[in-house]
Design an enzyme around this catalytic site. Structure first.
Site, short mmCIF file in Angstrom:
data_model
loop_
_atom_site.label_atom_id
_atom_site.label_comp_id
_atom_site.label_asym_id
_atom_site.label_seq_id
_atom_site.Cartn_x
_atom_site.Cartn_y
_atom_site.Cartn_z
N THR A 340 -7.07 8.87 2.95
CA THR A 340 -7.92 7.93 4.05
C THR A 340 -7.98 6.56 3.65
OG1 THR A 340 -10.06 8.29 2.83
CG2 THR A 340 -9.42 10.30 4.26
N CYS A 341 -8.69 5.88 4.57
CA CYS A 341 -8.69 4.36 4.64
C CYS A 341 -10.17 3.99 3.80
CB CYS A 341 -8.75 3.82 5.95
SG CYS A 341 -7.19 4.18 6.73
N ASP A 342 -10.45 4.70 3.13
CA ASP A 342 -11.90 4.59 2.42
C ASP A 342 -11.68 4.38 1.17
OD1 ASP A 342 -14.24 4.36 1.27
OD2 ASP A 342 -15.03 6.34 2.13
#
Ligand SMILES: Cc1ncc(COP(=O)(O)O)c(C=O)c1O
Length: 391
Positions: A340-342
């Protein structure tokens, strides 16, 4: 929390899937080819082995598999065939055991704080044993007192457990006799006591102390309880992660000794979750891409903290991970990151690996418990599919 894993997740009907541990890389590659990545492989032979090991370590104790770490219908069916009981906490779990054809007489409902609908659905299925830990919760059983018996959950704080469940649930031991009395006044039968000192207990000490204290309460309250009384000693039996756990027979040895002090004829239950299903789950996740940053290889996997590795956050587990196929050549300081982009989505910062590339597969072991059960599809990265082998 997410909905339970769909009971028919994975290729239902493919009962021919056999895989002998330790799995060879070609067989795992083959599963990935057929079912895609990321993949949770659940091995029913390991479920059987773990159940047998715990049953042997706790003779005379009725094991009730706690569904929450891995609510999978094939796991339930496998355990039901061995004679296991089941520990349920929600209507979703009731529905799962119903679909698996489990006898409700072998089920207990152990959530100390229940919605009215949870009680209604469990009763309608045929569950009769419930848990309560305070007067408000007792009152919920007034309308069905003739159909239930209760276990009063007692709290024993456990600094030695990785997850201290007595922080959130259970009454003080001193309050238990009063609750037993209140239940009786309301015409509700109390069968005995339960506790859960915490998950992934590092030592049996708190369990032993809890058994000793409960033994005293059961003796003093004998005239107010069903005969024979019931003591439910919960779950918490540990498994190996990056750090090894005590072998189960050694862990249970002082527990067996403490159980001998219970009043004659006491029926003893346990609610193991992790111990039964943790070692049975293997995660396969694929490198999506890589980057060289700050002197380390960063490998971006198609599974991460929002997926099967969610247990690293919620359950504080550290899983053994390694490439499916080792490669010759130098090792590099490497990072395994989730998809994910986190930026929190990092699985391991401190791992030495051969140079990997997109398409290589990482294997996570001991990943059956509290992994896919708490996964999300954040960022539309789908959680791992489940495939069951050795049904
Ligand atoms: C009431 C209850 N029983 C059993 C379990 C299973 O515990 P474990 O997986 O540590 O064996 C849990 C876990 O949260 C629980 O809350």
């Amino acid at each position: 929390m997410n909905a339970p894993i769909p009971a028919d997740a994975g290729p239902d009907g493919d009962s021919a899937l056999r895989l002998a541990a330790p799995y060879d890389p070609d067989s795992l590659d083959d599963l990935l080819e057929r079912f895609g990545s990321p993949l949770l492989v659940i091995d029913c032979d390991v479920i059987r082995r773990q159940y047998a090991a715990l049953a042997a370590a706790l003779p005379g104790v009725d094991l009730h598999y706690a569904l929450k770490p891995l609510p999978d219908i094939d796991v339930v069916r496998t355990l039901a065939a061995l004679g296991s009981g089941f520990d349920l906490a929600t209507s979703g779990e009731v529905e799962l055991v119903r679909r698996a054809g489990v006898d409700p007489g072998r089920c207990i409902h152990t959530h100390p704080i229940k919605r009215e609908g949870d009680i209604r659905d469990a009763l309608e299925f045929g569950v009769r044993t419930f848990v309560a830990d305070n007067p408000d919760e007792l009152r919920k059983f007034r309308g069905c007192a003739d159909r239930v018996e209760l276990l009063i959950r007692v709290s024993f704080r456990s600094p030695a457990a990785v997850v201290d469940l007595s922080r959130k649930f259970g009454c003080d031991p001193e309050a238990a006799p009063g609750l037993i009395g209140q239940a009786r006044e309301a015409g509700i039968r109390v069968a005995g006591l339960s506790f859960h000192v915490g998950s992934q207990s590092r030592t049996p000490d708190t369990k032993v102390r809890a058994i000793e204290v409960c033994t005293g309460i059961l003796r003093r309250a004998a005239s107010s309880l069903s005969a024979p009384p019931v003591l439910d000693i919960g779950g918490g039996f540990p498994i190996d992660y990056l750090e090894p756990a005590s072998p189960i027979d050694a862990f249970c040895e002082p527990i067996r000794t403490a159980l001998r002090g219970l009043p004659e004829g006491t029926r003893i239950l346990a609610e193991p979750g992790r111990f039964i299903c943790g070692p049975a789950g293997t995660i396969l996740t694929t490198v999506m891409g890589r980057a060289w940053r700050d002197g380390r290889w960063w490998y971006y996997l198609d599974d991460g903290l929002y997926g099967s590795f969610s247990g690293q956050l919620y359950d504080h587990a550290r899983y053994p991970v390694a490439p499916l196929r080792d490669k010759p050549g130098p090792r590099f300081h490497s990072v395994l990151a989730g998809p994910t982009c986190d930026s929190i989505d990092v699985v391991r910062e401190d791992i030495e690996l051969p140079e990997l590339e997109a398409g290589d597969v990482i294997v996570g072991r001991q990943m059956g418990a509290y992994t896919v059960a708490s996964a999300t599809d954040f960022n539309f990265f789908p959680r791992a599919r489940t495939v069951v082998v050795n049904r």
